[in-house]
Scaffold this active site. Structure first.
Site, PDB file in Angstrom:
ATOM      1  N   ARG A  55       0.958  -1.251  -0.114  1.00 44.90           N
ATOM      2  CA  ARG A  55      -0.124   0.075  -0.027  1.00 44.90           C
ATOM      3  C   ARG A  55       0.985   1.352  -0.125  1.00 44.90           C
ATOM      4  O   ARG A  55       2.119   1.142  -0.027  1.00 44.90           O
ATOM      5  CB  ARG A  55      -1.040  -0.104   1.241  1.00 44.90           C
ATOM      6  CG  ARG A  55      -0.887  -0.672   2.519  1.00 44.90           C
ATOM      7  CD  ARG A  55       0.324   0.215   3.197  1.00 44.90           C
ATOM      8  NE  ARG A  55       0.241   1.470   3.236  1.00 44.90           N
ATOM      9  CZ  ARG A  55       1.044   2.387   3.613  1.00 44.90           C
ATOM     10  NH1 ARG A  55       2.443   1.998   3.842  1.00 44.90           N
ATOM     11  NH2 ARG A  55       0.723   3.538   3.855  1.00 44.90           N
ATOM     12  N   ASP A 240      -2.118  10.765  -2.396  1.00 42.33           N
ATOM     13  CA  ASP A 240      -2.565   9.647  -3.394  1.00 42.33           C
ATOM     14  C   ASP A 240      -2.760  10.114  -4.586  1.00 42.33           C
ATOM     15  O   ASP A 240      -2.648   9.449  -5.630  1.00 42.33           O
ATOM     16  CB  ASP A 240      -3.713   8.830  -2.727  1.00 42.33           C
ATOM     17  CG  ASP A 240      -3.215   7.968  -1.803  1.00 42.33           C
ATOM     18  OD1 ASP A 240      -3.030   8.367  -0.632  1.00 42.33           O
ATOM     19  OD2 ASP A 240      -2.952   6.617  -2.178  1.00 42.33           O
ATOM     20  N   LYS A 251      -4.633  10.026   2.979  1.00 42.37           N
ATOM     21  CA  LYS A 251      -5.252   9.320   3.851  1.00 42.37           C
ATOM     22  C   LYS A 251      -6.318   9.863   4.701  1.00 42.37           C
ATOM     23  O   LYS A 251      -6.091  11.128   5.063  1.00 42.37           O
ATOM     24  CB  LYS A 251      -4.460   8.740   4.597  1.00 42.37           C
ATOM     25  CG  LYS A 251      -4.531   7.749   5.810  1.00 42.37           C
ATOM     26  CD  LYS A 251      -5.533   6.774   5.614  1.00 42.37           C
ATOM     27  CE  LYS A 251      -4.921   5.632   4.525  1.00 42.37           C
ATOM     28  NZ  LYS A 251      -6.057   4.756   3.831  1.00 42.37           N
TER      29      LYS A 251
HETATM   30  O1  MRU Z   1      -4.603   3.190   2.225  1.00 43.25           O
HETATM   31  P1  MRU Z   1      -3.227   3.347   2.072  1.00 43.25           P
HETATM   32  O2  MRU Z   1      -2.372   2.966   3.250  1.00 43.25           O
HETATM   33  O3  MRU Z   1      -2.505   2.873   0.756  1.00 43.25           O
HETATM   34  O4  MRU Z   1      -2.891   4.890   1.965  1.00 43.25           O
HETATM   35  C1  MRU Z   1      -1.565   5.651   1.941  1.00 43.25           C
HETATM   36  C2  MRU Z   1      -1.740   7.070   1.815  1.00 43.25           C
HETATM   37  O5  MRU Z   1      -2.620   7.679   2.195  1.00 43.25           O
HETATM   38  C3  MRU Z   1      -0.384   7.744   1.841  1.00 43.25           C
HETATM   39  O6  MRU Z   1      -0.300   8.835   2.774  1.00 43.25           O
HETATM   40  C4  MRU Z   1      -0.151   7.964   0.366  1.00 43.25           C
HETATM   41  O7  MRU Z   1      -0.127   6.885  -0.542  1.00 43.25           O
HETATM   42  C5  MRU Z   1       1.106   8.593   0.302  1.00 43.25           C
HETATM   43  S1  MRU Z   1       2.410   7.307   0.247  1.00 43.25           S
HETATM   44  C6  MRU Z   1       4.075   8.096   0.263  1.00 43.25           C
END
Ligand code: MRU
Length: 351
Positions: A55, A240, A251
């Site tokens: 993830r 993201d 997140k």
């Molecule tokens: O649901 P996840 O754990 O994949 O969410 C990840 C995030 O929100 C991170 O902050 C984002 O992907 C940046 S990771 C460098």
């Protein structure tokens, strides 16, 4: 399962391509167990992405790129490769790095169509490794730009995990933390636990412990008190998907931190590579937000906490409006408002 921990260019990485499979750290097992999965097919990779064994936006882009190499081992027929790309693309909707990496892989596939299967496979593996290596290099650059923004002796607030595990290696927001720590600028990291799946408490804490960087984990709802008491001088978050105007999906809980940071006049920085920018999304309204199953909210660490019959709302991400973002730290430098000008200027593909 295999035993060797993935690394790339001597940097801890959540995944690595081996002879006939992808070795991938199962992030759902951390910090209790360090398990390395053996992913040999596209469908196994899709499941690994969906259940968050891998993830973090950049890491799932790289996983998808290696997934295309796995696909080419079965067949290089164009329909088969297109189907593989679509299955990987649909695995999670919000992180734009996924589609970005797949488009690069499909571009290489098309450029080599007509070549032998082994030549095609070699070209795809080379491109996937290039995407992986570029991400680590970009993160180190991001770390340097980000550390320059921080005052000496500062403490910072983070959310989720944005470190080596969430990227090709080194990390984005946590990469800035690594760089600032190396420069002796940093006193402490405050890591939001990040309900419901606790990427902050489980994964950020795991990485920070290994680096020997002082940190405290806090419940997400303590962030307001932390900022009100003046305990942090910056908020560093990942992304993201960043829209053309700077609106940023990250997140769930990130938007809350941005509002609190504005209230307490603490700079709020988004830290992300250009591969997280979606120039086709005019604003945050165009960003698809993943909703995950209710069990993640109604239970904690596998144990039901809400009464049977309770319902839940579980968006995995929220959108922070650009006006709350002091700067976007990318490998091209620190982008500042007006983002509708600075983002396309820095991130549009060069001819
Ligand atoms: O649901 P996840 O754990 O994949 O969410 C990840 C995030 O929100 C991170 O902050 C984002 O992907 C940046 S990771 C460098």
């Amino acid at each position: 399962m295999t035993s060797r921990i993935p690394s790339f260019d001597s940097v801890l990485s959540p995944l690595d391509y081996r002879d006939d499979h992808v070795a991938l750290i199962d992030q759902t097992a951390l910090p209790g167990r360090l398990e390395v999965l053996r992913i040999a097919t596209v469908s196994e990779m899709v499941v690994a992405i969906q259940r968050l064994a891998v993830r973090g936006a950049p890491a799932i882009g790289i996983a998808a790129a290696y997934g295309m190499v796995l696909a080419s081992r079965a067949s290089c027929a164009p329909e088969h490769m297109a189907e593989a790309a679509e299955a990987l693309r649909a695995a999670r909707p919000t992180a734009v790095n996924l589609g970005w990496a797949l488009d690069r892989m499909l571009g290489v596939f098309r450029a080599h169509e007509g070549r032998s299967q082994s030549e095609l496979r070699a070209a795809l593996l080379e491109e996937a490794r290039r995407i992986h290596a570029e991400d680590i290099e970009g993160n180190k650059q991001i770390g340097r730009f980000g550390a320059d923004l921080l005052p000496n002796g500062c403490s910072v607030l983070t959310i989720c995990n944005t470190g080596a595990l969430a990227t090709g290696g080194y990390g984005t927001a946590l990469g800035v933390v690594r760089a600032a720590w190396a420069q002796k600028k940093l006193t402490r990291v405050y890591a939001c636990e990040t309900r419901p799946l606790l990427q902050g408490a489980r994964l950020n804490a795991w990485e920070l412990l290994q680096e020997g960087i002082p940190f405290r984990v806090l419940v997400d709802s303590a962030a307001g008190a932390l900022l009100a008491q003046g305990r942090v001088q910056a908020v560093l978050v990942g992304a993201d998907r960043i829209a053309r105007n700077g609106d940023t999906a990250n997140k769930i809980g990130t938007y809350t931190l941005a509002v609190l940071a504005a209230r307490h006049r603490v700079p709020f920085y988004v830290v992300a590579p250009a591969s997280t920018v979606d120039l086709r999304a005019a604003s945050g309204e165009a960003i698809p937000i993943e909703e995950r199953g209710p069990e993640e909210v109604l239970a904690a660490l596998g144990r039901q906490v809400a009464p049977q019959g309770a319902e839940a709302w579980n968006p995995a991400f929220d959108v922070t409006p650009a006006e709350l973002i002091a700067g976007i730290v990318s490998e091209h430098g620190v982008l500042r408002p007006p983002y509708e000008e600075t983002i396309p200027a820095a991130c549009a593909p060069r001819a």
